[in-house]
Design a protein around this motif. Structure first.
Motif, PDB file in Angstrom:
ATOM      1  N   TRP A 232      17.677   0.656  -1.431  1.00  0.00           N
ATOM      2  CA  TRP A 232      18.344   0.746  -0.122  1.00  0.00           C
ATOM      3  C   TRP A 232      17.622  -0.113   0.907  1.00  0.00           C
ATOM      4  CZ3 TRP A 232      16.610   3.205   4.494  1.00  0.00           C
ATOM      5  CH2 TRP A 232      17.587   3.344   5.484  1.00  0.00           C
ATOM      6  N   ASP A 233      16.301  -0.120   0.876  1.00  0.00           N
ATOM      7  CA  ASP A 233      15.509  -0.936   1.803  1.00  0.00           C
ATOM      8  C   ASP A 233      15.823  -2.418   1.605  1.00  0.00           C
ATOM      9  OD1 ASP A 233      13.514  -1.107   3.843  1.00  0.00           O
ATOM     10  OD2 ASP A 233      12.067  -1.754   2.330  1.00  0.00           O
ATOM     11  N   LEU A 234      15.894  -2.865   0.353  1.00  0.00           N
ATOM     12  CA  LEU A 234      16.228  -4.263   0.081  1.00  0.00           C
ATOM     13  C   LEU A 234      17.673  -4.568   0.480  1.00  0.00           C
ATOM     14  CD1 LEU A 234      14.484  -4.768  -3.373  1.00  0.00           C
ATOM     15  CD2 LEU A 234      13.827  -5.821  -1.194  1.00  0.00           C
ATOM     16  N   LYS A 235      18.571  -3.619   0.240  1.00  0.00           N
ATOM     17  CA  LYS A 235      19.989  -3.826   0.579  1.00  0.00           C
ATOM     18  C   LYS A 235      20.187  -4.000   2.077  1.00  0.00           C
ATOM     19  CE  LYS A 235      24.510  -1.827  -0.259  1.00  0.00           C
ATOM     20  NZ  LYS A 235      25.141  -1.456   0.968  1.00  0.00           N
ATOM     21  N   ASN A 236      19.364  -3.302   2.855  1.00  0.00           N
ATOM     22  CA  ASN A 236      19.483  -3.391   4.307  1.00  0.00           C
ATOM     23  C   ASN A 236      18.748  -4.594   4.885  1.00  0.00           C
ATOM     24  OD1 ASN A 236      21.148  -1.209   4.550  1.00  0.00           O
ATOM     25  ND2 ASN A 236      19.490   0.239   4.871  1.00  0.00           N
ATOM     26  N   GLY A 237      18.396  -5.539   4.027  1.00  0.00           N
ATOM     27  CA  GLY A 237      17.857  -6.806   4.509  1.00  0.00           C
ATOM     28  C   GLY A 237      16.353  -6.880   4.630  1.00  0.00           C
ATOM     29  N   ALA A 238      15.632  -5.908   4.119  1.00  0.00           N
ATOM     30  CA  ALA A 238      14.169  -5.981   4.175  1.00  0.00           C
ATOM     31  C   ALA A 238      13.690  -7.147   3.319  1.00  0.00           C
ATOM     32  CB  ALA A 238      13.553  -4.683   3.674  1.00  0.00           C
ATOM     33  N   GLU A 239      12.717  -7.853   3.830  1.00  0.00           N
ATOM     34  CA  GLU A 239      12.122  -8.957   3.078  1.00  0.00           C
ATOM     35  C   GLU A 239      11.324  -8.371   1.924  1.00  0.00           C
ATOM     36  OE1 GLU A 239      11.735 -12.926   2.395  1.00  0.00           O
ATOM     37  OE2 GLU A 239      12.843 -12.063   4.069  1.00  0.00           O
ATOM     38  N   PRO A 240      11.549  -8.830   0.689  1.00  0.00           N
ATOM     39  CA  PRO A 240      10.767  -8.290  -0.434  1.00  0.00           C
ATOM     40  C   PRO A 240       9.274  -8.503  -0.205  1.00  0.00           C
ATOM     41  CG  PRO A 240      12.538  -9.693  -1.221  1.00  0.00           C
ATOM     42  CD  PRO A 240      12.489  -9.853   0.270  1.00  0.00           C
ATOM     43  N   GLY A 241       8.523  -7.439  -0.323  1.00  0.00           N
ATOM     44  CA  GLY A 241       7.092  -7.514  -0.077  1.00  0.00           C
ATOM     45  C   GLY A 241       6.301  -6.775  -1.133  1.00  0.00           C
ATOM     46  N   TRP A 242       5.013  -6.695  -0.893  1.00  0.00           N
ATOM     47  CA  TRP A 242       4.124  -6.061  -1.856  1.00  0.00           C
ATOM     48  C   TRP A 242       4.481  -4.601  -2.065  1.00  0.00           C
ATOM     49  CZ3 TRP A 242       1.244  -1.894  -0.394  1.00  0.00           C
ATOM     50  CH2 TRP A 242       1.115  -1.691   0.982  1.00  0.00           C
ATOM     51  N   GLU A 243       5.029  -3.936  -1.021  1.00  0.00           N
ATOM     52  CA  GLU A 243       5.355  -2.523  -1.177  1.00  0.00           C
ATOM     53  C   GLU A 243       6.466  -2.296  -2.199  1.00  0.00           C
ATOM     54  OE1 GLU A 243       7.472  -4.136   2.467  1.00  0.00           O
ATOM     55  OE2 GLU A 243       5.465  -4.234   1.649  1.00  0.00           O
ATOM     56  N   HIS A 244       7.407  -3.260  -2.287  1.00  0.00           N
ATOM     57  CA  HIS A 244       8.470  -3.142  -3.291  1.00  0.00           C
ATOM     58  C   HIS A 244       7.900  -3.358  -4.708  1.00  0.00           C
ATOM     59  CE1 HIS A 244      10.577  -4.311   0.478  1.00  0.00           C
ATOM     60  NE2 HIS A 244      11.298  -3.249   0.121  1.00  0.00           N
ATOM     61  N   GLY A 245       6.966  -4.285  -4.818  1.00  0.00           N
ATOM     62  CA  GLY A 245       6.303  -4.495  -6.103  1.00  0.00           C
ATOM     63  C   GLY A 245       5.474  -3.289  -6.515  1.00  0.00           C
TER      64      GLY A 245
ATOM     65  N   TRP B  20      16.911 -10.623  -8.847  1.00  0.00           N
ATOM     66  CA  TRP B  20      18.330 -10.985  -8.947  1.00  0.00           C
ATOM     67  C   TRP B  20      19.112 -10.459  -7.757  1.00  0.00           C
ATOM     68  CZ3 TRP B  20      18.494  -9.202 -14.703  1.00  0.00           C
ATOM     69  CH2 TRP B  20      17.990 -10.232 -15.511  1.00  0.00           C
ATOM     70  N   TYR B  21      18.743  -9.263  -7.291  1.00  0.00           N
ATOM     71  CA  TYR B  21      19.449  -8.647  -6.174  1.00  0.00           C
ATOM     72  C   TYR B  21      19.249  -9.450  -4.895  1.00  0.00           C
ATOM     73  CZ  TYR B  21      21.109  -4.992  -3.058  1.00  0.00           C
ATOM     74  OH  TYR B  21      21.806  -4.287  -2.117  1.00  0.00           O
ATOM     75  N   VAL B  22      18.011  -9.869  -4.660  1.00  0.00           N
ATOM     76  CA  VAL B  22      17.713 -10.640  -3.450  1.00  0.00           C
ATOM     77  C   VAL B  22      18.279 -12.045  -3.574  1.00  0.00           C
ATOM     78  CG1 VAL B  22      15.830 -11.630  -2.088  1.00  0.00           C
ATOM     79  CG2 VAL B  22      15.685  -9.269  -2.893  1.00  0.00           C
TER      80      VAL B  22
ATOM     81  N   SER C  79       8.522 -14.355  -3.911  1.00  0.00           N
ATOM     82  CA  SER C  79       7.204 -14.669  -4.475  1.00  0.00           C
ATOM     83  C   SER C  79       6.363 -13.417  -4.705  1.00  0.00           C
ATOM     84  CB  SER C  79       6.457 -15.653  -3.576  1.00  0.00           C
ATOM     85  OG  SER C  79       6.279 -15.104  -2.285  1.00  0.00           O
ATOM     86  N   SER C  80       6.441 -12.438  -3.799  1.00  0.00           N
ATOM     87  CA  SER C  80       5.632 -11.234  -3.991  1.00  0.00           C
ATOM     88  C   SER C  80       6.124 -10.435  -5.204  1.00  0.00           C
ATOM     89  CB  SER C  80       5.660 -10.355  -2.741  1.00  0.00           C
ATOM     90  OG  SER C  80       6.965  -9.869  -2.516  1.00  0.00           O
ATOM     91  N   LEU C  81       7.442 -10.435  -5.441  1.00  0.00           N
ATOM     92  CA  LEU C  81       7.972  -9.734  -6.615  1.00  0.00           C
ATOM     93  C   LEU C  81       7.506 -10.410  -7.898  1.00  0.00           C
ATOM     94  CD1 LEU C  81      11.626  -9.102  -5.357  1.00  0.00           C
ATOM     95  CD2 LEU C  81       9.676  -7.530  -5.276  1.00  0.00           C
ATOM     96  N   ARG C  82       7.546 -11.746  -7.916  1.00  0.00           N
ATOM     97  CA  ARG C  82       7.053 -12.488  -9.087  1.00  0.00           C
ATOM     98  C   ARG C  82       5.554 -12.254  -9.289  1.00  0.00           C
ATOM     99  NH1 ARG C  82      11.207 -13.426 -12.160  1.00  0.00           N
ATOM    100  NH2 ARG C  82      12.700 -14.938 -11.376  1.00  0.00           N
ATOM    101  N   ALA C  83       4.799 -12.189  -8.183  1.00  0.00           N
ATOM    102  CA  ALA C  83       3.356 -11.961  -8.288  1.00  0.00           C
ATOM    103  C   ALA C  83       3.070 -10.607  -8.933  1.00  0.00           C
ATOM    104  CB  ALA C  83       2.707 -12.037  -6.905  1.00  0.00           C
ATOM    105  N   PHE C  84       3.864  -9.595  -8.587  1.00  0.00           N
ATOM    106  CA  PHE C  84       3.663  -8.284  -9.195  1.00  0.00           C
ATOM    107  C   PHE C  84       4.048  -8.289 -10.659  1.00  0.00           C
ATOM    108  CE2 PHE C  84       2.860  -6.520  -5.061  1.00  0.00           C
ATOM    109  CZ  PHE C  84       2.045  -5.445  -5.339  1.00  0.00           C
TER     110      PHE C  84
END
Length: 196
Positions: A53-66, A137-139, A146-151
Motif C-alpha cells: 500500500w505504501d508503494l502504491k501510494n507513491g512512496a519512493e522505494p527505500g531501505w525500509e521496503h527492502g 516490477w510494481y514500481v 536501486s535500494s530494492l536491488r541492493a537488498f
C-alpha cells in the motif's frame, strides 16, 4: 511508517509467542494457545499489505521496503523453527517435560544439521528476493529501484556466506573430543558384545 510496522511486527511476534506458550503451559488453555500461535502469520500479511500500500501510494522505494521483505522472508523460513524450539524449552521448564534435544555438535550429524539450516536460509532468501522482485516490477521505470536491488544482493550474499559455513562443516567436520569418542566406541562394542 514501514519501519515502525516492522518493529511492531517483531514485538508482536514475541508477545504472541509468550502469550501462546503461557496459555498452553501455565493456564492449560490449549485452544487459546493454538489460536494465538496461528495469529503469528497474520503479522507478516499485515506487513506485506502495508508495504504494498505504501508503494502504491507513491512512496519512493527505500531501505525500509527492502528490510520488510527480508523480515518476511526470515519469518517464513525460521518462524516455525523458532516457535518449535521455544515450545520445547517451555514444555521442559513450565510443564516438567524432557529437556529439548540439542543439535548435534560433531561430525556428519552436525554437517547435516547445518545443511538443513542453510536450506531454511535458502527459503527465506527466495521469499525475500521474490517480494523484492515483485516490488521492482510494481514500481517499474517510474521510481528508483536501486535500494530494492541492493537488498536482493544483500540477501544473496547472506545465503552465500551461510552456504560457505555449512560447507565448511561438511568438508572439515568437527571431531568429538577423545573422551567422548572413546565412550561412543565402548558403547558400540558393549552393544556388539551383548548381541553375541
Amino acid at each position: 511508517m514501514v519501519v515502525a510496522l516492522i518493529i511492531a511486527c517483531e514485538v508482536g511476534f514475541w508477545v504472541l509467542l509468550v502469550l501462546g506458550l503461557g496459555a498452553r503451559y501455565l493456564l492449560k488453555w490449549r485452544r487459546t494457545s493454538v489460536f494465538l500461535l496461528l495469529c503469528e502469520p497474520v503479522l507478516e500479511l499485515v506487513l506485506f499489505a502495508v508495504t504494498a500500500w505504501d508503494l502504491k501510494n507513491g512512496a519512493e522505494p527505500g531501505w525500509e521496503h527492502g528490510l520488510a521483505a527480508l523480515y518476511i522472508g526470515y519469518t517464513v523460513a525460521y518462524g516455525r523453527y523458532t516457535i518449535r524450539w521455544l515450545d520445547g524449552h517451555a514444555a521442559h521448564r513450565l510443564a516438567g517435560g524432557p529437556p529439548p534435544a540439542k543439535p548435534p555438535r560433531y561430525g556428519m550429524p552436525r554437517a547435516r544439521h547445518e545443511g538443513r539450516l542453510w536450506l531454511r536460509t535458502l527459503l527465506g532468501v527466495a521469499v525475500a528476493c521474490a517480494l523484492l522482485q515483485g516490488a521492482v516490477w510494481y514500481v517499474g521505470d517510474e521510481g528508483d529501484i536501486s535500494s530494492l536491488r541492493a537488498f536482493q544482493w544483500t540477501a544473496i550474499r547472506v545465503l552465500g556466506i551461510h552456504g560457505l559455513v555449512a560447507l565448511a562443516y561438511l568438508i572439515w567436520p568437527k571431531k568429538a573430543p577423545a573422551e567422548t569418542a572413546g565412550l561412543a566406541v565402548e558403547a558400540r562394542t558393549g552393544k556388539a558384545g551383548a548381541r553375541r
